[in-house]
Design a protein around this motif. Structure first.
Motif, PDB file in Angstrom:
ATOM      1  N   GLU A 146     -11.078   5.900   0.920  1.00 33.88           N
ATOM      2  CA  GLU A 146     -11.063   6.047   2.369  1.00 33.88           C
ATOM      3  C   GLU A 146     -10.451   7.394   2.731  1.00 33.88           C
ATOM      4  N   THR A 179      -2.565  -7.229 -10.791  1.00 38.97           N
ATOM      5  CA  THR A 179      -2.070  -7.825  -9.556  1.00 38.97           C
ATOM      6  C   THR A 179      -2.158  -9.339  -9.682  1.00 38.97           C
ATOM      7  N   THR A 211      -8.171   4.155  -2.910  1.00 37.67           N
ATOM      8  CA  THR A 211      -7.036   3.673  -2.112  1.00 37.67           C
ATOM      9  C   THR A 211      -6.880   2.166  -2.175  1.00 37.67           C
ATOM     10  N   ARG A 212      -7.984   1.429  -2.262  1.00 32.07           N
ATOM     11  CA  ARG A 212      -7.910  -0.022  -2.306  1.00 32.07           C
ATOM     12  C   ARG A 212      -8.991  -0.557  -3.231  1.00 32.07           C
ATOM     13  N   LEU A 237     -10.062  -6.716   0.881  1.00 31.50           N
ATOM     14  CA  LEU A 237      -9.574  -5.444   0.365  1.00 31.50           C
ATOM     15  C   LEU A 237      -8.113  -5.609  -0.035  1.00 31.50           C
ATOM     16  N   TYR A 238      -7.790  -5.159  -1.248  1.00 31.95           N
ATOM     17  CA  TYR A 238      -6.456  -5.378  -1.805  1.00 31.95           C
ATOM     18  C   TYR A 238      -5.968  -4.057  -2.389  1.00 31.95           C
ATOM     19  N   LYS A 239      -4.722  -3.733  -2.163  1.00 32.59           N
ATOM     20  CA  LYS A 239      -4.212  -2.437  -2.623  1.00 32.59           C
ATOM     21  C   LYS A 239      -2.990  -2.549  -3.551  1.00 32.59           C
ATOM     22  N   ASP A 240      -2.433  -3.743  -3.706  1.00 34.82           N
ATOM     23  CA  ASP A 240      -1.212  -3.874  -4.499  1.00 34.82           C
ATOM     24  C   ASP A 240      -1.536  -4.059  -5.975  1.00 34.82           C
ATOM     25  N   ASN A 243     -11.826  -3.704  -3.528  1.00 36.80           N
ATOM     26  CA  ASN A 243     -12.565  -4.762  -2.842  1.00 36.80           C
ATOM     27  C   ASN A 243     -12.867  -5.880  -3.836  1.00 36.80           C
TER      28      ASN A 243
END
Length: 879
Positions: free
Chosen positions: A179, A158, A133-134, A149-152, A136
């Motif tokens: 998660e 990115t 999901t993300r 934590l980065y999700k994009d 780190n």
């Protein structure tokens, strides 16, 4: 130990191993009855899995091992107890989360729009059966540890745009994070770190407000100064870390050459406030000699070398250069400044000063053109040293007399180009800053787009500079970019905004059309020798029957070539249709220019050949029917004019038929073979059907007469109808049951014939047959008789009189008998009467003529009952 984590402290235990296997263990507290069956249900993937514990008595069964397919996915493990009645009951459920697979490779790049604060991250990881999901991201920012934590991430990429300029970011690692939330509890799993940790330094900001001043030095002080230091540079304060000379091929200020050398044209003098102490930089004579040799090879021949007297030493007075700047805008981590001094574009010195130095003073010993730049560099930390981008480059010129010419900072404004002709243009502009001259730079944009085989413009394929505002040698159809520079002495100011202009092409010439049939033509044309274009566009104008509109449409596009001639075949045209064709030349420019609409040619296509479908001949009339171009074509918008029906035999017969009718009636003489054809006619062409042969049977003779008969011959005369090659006459004696003599047929070519060798006083049946092209007609018959044999005229008269006498006597006898009977009857009815004896009145056997007339008068006066007696007596004996 293969079990890494115990997910639940309850008796029913579930654990996940490193190899992504789920271990389910049954504890004693979970056993309800020894007769029950214990089943594990695992849900989470596309289907559910069921596993049964082995049967057991006193010892608990072995754990159930499930090899999970997905990494980073949560699974729900449920224990089911099935009793003897086959009723299942859910004991409890536990949720576990598998660990995602780690990142395999990481790449870090500058974010080009802002390399001072932005970086581009690109990560690679196993994508199949890997769920997260993300991400780190953890790193050291100088001496501070950061994590987030980065999700994009889009396709593994990115952009970070919040780092600090000039900072060394080290030990950069990436972890994939999974998660899951179940029953208000959150499960989190981090992947391991298998990639090599990365480091990256951002670009520092450049210094601000860079400025330079040139201060003349007094001649006396210069002589004293030059006497002490004649052939080496005077180095300034301790803040100057390095001073090096490199060739113009040096890559960047950050890549410093190792050799320490001094240029004879530059002497550093430091008058700063921090320190006035000169640095104790020691160098051996060998090192000085080596530096001097390198200097001689790097500078032009007019730069004096050690041991040589300059060409004009007394003409130039040294000047002092004062360079000042301000530190870069915060927050920027930097460790000093690089100063680049370039002279005459062939020798460059790089000098490094500390971060606290904001002023640099040097004495320039040689005249020439100089370029200065000051950049910031950052070197602390384990990352590589990086310098800032050059914020500003200062240019100035020192004349041999010591005159200082400042750089030109203004660019020409309002640059316009006026096209005067197809080969010349005029440039104009405005400028407030004084300049001695200008440079007009012209570059052909067309050359950059053309292929070598298409290249027609060659003069401005590379940038051509001129001092004249008149631009010549232009090529029609080409597109050019013009940039204007102000020039003062050897200094050139910044370029103006580029101006693009195009020359309209001259268009094609000698457009010619060659028809290939009803549905195709060939267009051919020539182009001017001087001209540039991108392509030919062939356009067609006609009435479209499907859309009921007439408009120009593009039919074909031909790429430009060096050939002076071109042609194209246009097919799928409508027969007997009106067309306009146009060929234009289109340039490479933006927007495209084209020329010319006058290159147009009109044409009416030929019709297709009709097809004769039926031919019938009846009562001397030929009925012809044909079709044209398929079933029921619409000729309302066609240029078809009429049909021409032609029957060609010994006579050629034509008939014009209106275009809306596809049948014709021809009056043809019989007996001939005709070549029949139907021609479709337009204004400019025609097309004829496949000829069809029509053979007409000959007609029998008309009005057959027999004239001039004799005892042995007869002459026949008739009227010819149609076309005849010859006539065959045949006469046969009319028999009465006995064999008759057969005459040989007679062949004649005229309309009259005499048949001889006939028998006198004989009847004949004669026939006349017409022959044409070896085909006979129906014969025409006539009955004729020959005359009897001729006798003596006297004998003939006597014979006739004798026959007539015999006939008369017979008639009189019959009449007498009839009259006698009538007389007897009338005598009885009328009584006695007077009887005249005519015999007694006879004298010499004859009665006088007058008397005979008196007798007839007398008889008319007698009563009706008596005159018959006298008449009878008169006829009995008239004399």
């Amino acid at each position: 130990l293969f079990i890494l984590a115990l997910q639940n402290a309850e008796p029913f235990q579930v654990a996940v191993r490193e190899d992504n296997c789920i271990i389910v263990s049954l504890e004693a507290s979970d056993v309800v009855s020894s007769s029950s069956v214990y089943v594990v249900k695992i849900a989470g993937e596309s289907k559910n899995y069921f596993f049964q514990f082995d049967e057991f008595n006193s010892t608990l069964p072995a754990p159930v091992v499930f090899n999970a397919k997905y990494h980073g996915l949560y699974y729900i493990v449920t224990l089911l107890v099935v009793n003897s009645n086959m009723v299942s009951k859910s004991a409890r459920s536990i949720t576990v989360l598998t660990k995602p697979l780690p990142v395999s490779n990481v790449s870090i790049y500058d974010y080009k729009p802002s390399p001072e604060t932005g970086v581009l991250f690109e990560i690679q990881y196993p994508e199949k059966y890997n769920v997260f999901t993300r991400v780190n991201i953890s790193y050291w920012e100088g001496k501070d540890y950061r994590t987030m934590l980065y999700k994009d991430f889009f396709k593994g990429k990115t952009v970070f745009n919040h780092w600090l300029p000039g900072i060394c970011y080290s030990n950069i690692t990436f972890q994939l994070v999974s998660e899951a939330t179940f029953n208000k509890s959150t499960l989190v799993e981090y992947s391991g770190v298998q990639h090599e940790p990365k480091q990256h330094r951002t670009v520092p900001y450049p210094p601000r407000n860079i400025s330079v001043q040139i201060v003349p030095i007094d001649r006396n002080s210069w002589e004293e100064h030059s006497g002490n230091f004649a052939e080496e540079s005077f180095l300034g304060p301790q803040e100057i870390l390095r001073k090096e000379e490199v060739s113009p091929t040096a890559a960047s200020p950050a890549e410093m050459p190792a050799a320490n050398s001094s240029a004879a044209w530059l002497e550093d003098v430091w008058n700063g406030t921090e320190s006035s102490q000169q640095p104790s930089w020691g160098s051996s004579e060998a090192e000085s000699a080596q530096g001097e040799e390198e200097l001689v090879t790097a500078v032009p021949s007019h730069v004096p070398s050690p041991g040589r007297a300059p060409a004009e030493p007394a003409a130039f007075l040294p000047v002092q250069m004062v360079l000042t700047w301000l530190p870069p805008k915060p927050p920027t981590a930097f460790d000093g400044f690089h100063i680049s001094i370039e002279r005459e574009e062939n020798s460059t010195e790089f000098l490094t000063v500390s971060e606290d130095t904001h002023k640099f003073v040097a004495e320039l010993k040689e005249p020439g053109k100089y370029k200065l730049s000051v950049t910031t560099f950052s070197s602390s930390g384990s990352c590589e040293v990086r310098g800032s981008q050059s914020a500003k480059t200062l240019s100035f010129y020192i004349s041999p007399t010591g005159e200082w010419i400042e750089e030109l900072t203004e660019k020409p404004q309002h640059v316009t180009v006026t096209v005067l002709s197809s080969t010349t243009a005029l440039t104009s502009w405005t400028a407030s800053q004084e300049s001695s001259s200008t440079i007009v730079s012209v570059l052909s944009l067309t050359c950059q787009k053309q292929k070598e085989s298409q290249r027609l413009e060659k003069h401005y394929c590379t940038q051509v500079n001129s001092s004249s505002s008149l631009i010549e040698n232009l090529v029609p159809g080409a597109q050019y970019r013009v940039v204007v520079y102000l020039r003062k002495g050897p200094l050139v100011g910044p370029p103006s905004d580029p101006v693009t202009f195009s020359i309209v092409p001259t268009g094609i010439k000698d457009l010619t059309l060659y028809p290939l049939g009803p549905t195709a033509v060939v267009l051919s044309w020539n182009r001017p020798f001087l001209g540039v274009f991108r392509k030919y566009v062939v356009e067609m104008f006609y009435f479209n029957p499907s859309t009921m509109t007439s408009e120009w449409t593009t039919y074909y596009e031909i790429a430009a070539t060096v050939s002076l001639t071109a042609s194209v075949r246009i097919a799928n045209l409508l027969p007997a249709w009106y067309y306009n064709f146009r060929v234009t030349m289109v340039t490479w420019g933006e927007p495209e220019l084209s020329c010319c609409d006058s290159s147009t040619i009109s044409f009416i296509t030929a019709p297709v050949a009709p097809k004769i479908t039926s031919v019938e001949y009846y009562n001397h009339l030929l009925y012809v029917t044909w079709t044209y171009g398929g079933d029921g074509p619409d000729l309302s918008h066609s240029r078809m004019l009429h049909w021409m029906v032609i029957a060609e035999g010994k006579k050629k017969i034509k008939k014009s038929v209106t275009r809306n009718v596809m049948t014709a009636v021809l009056s043809l003489p019989p007996g001939d073979i005709y070549n029949l054809s139907v021609t479709a006619c337009t204004e400019r062409g025609s097309n004829t059907s496949v000829p069809q042969l029509v053979k007409l049977e000959p007609a029998p003779p008309k009005s057959l007469f027999a004239v001039n008969k004799t005892q042995t011959s007869v002459t026949l005369l008739w009227v010819e109808e149609g076309v005849a090659d010859f006539f065959e006459v045949y006469c046969q004696q009319a028999g009465s049951g006995q064999e008759t003599k057969i005459q040989e047929p007679v062949t004649v070519s005229s309309h009259v014939v005499t048949i001889s060798s006939l028998s006198p006083a004989t009847s004949y049946n004669c026939s006349v047959t017409t022959f044409s092209h070896d085909s006979p007609s129906i014969p025409t018959f006539i009955a004729v008789s020959t005359m009897v044999t001729e006798m003596n005229p006297n004998v003939v008269v006597i014979s006739v009189l004798a026959i007539l006498s015999i006939l008369l006597i017979g008639l009189l006898l019959v009449t007498l008998v009839v009259l006698r009977r009538k007389h007897l009857q009338m005598a009885r009815e009328c009584g006695a009467g007077t009887f005249v004896n005519f015999a007694s009145l006879e004298r010499d056997g004859k009665l006088p003529y007058n008397w005979r007339r008196s007798v007839f008068a007398f008889l008319t006066l007698l009563p009706s009952c008596l005159w018959t007696d006298y008449l009878l007596a008169f006829y009995i004996n008239p004399w």
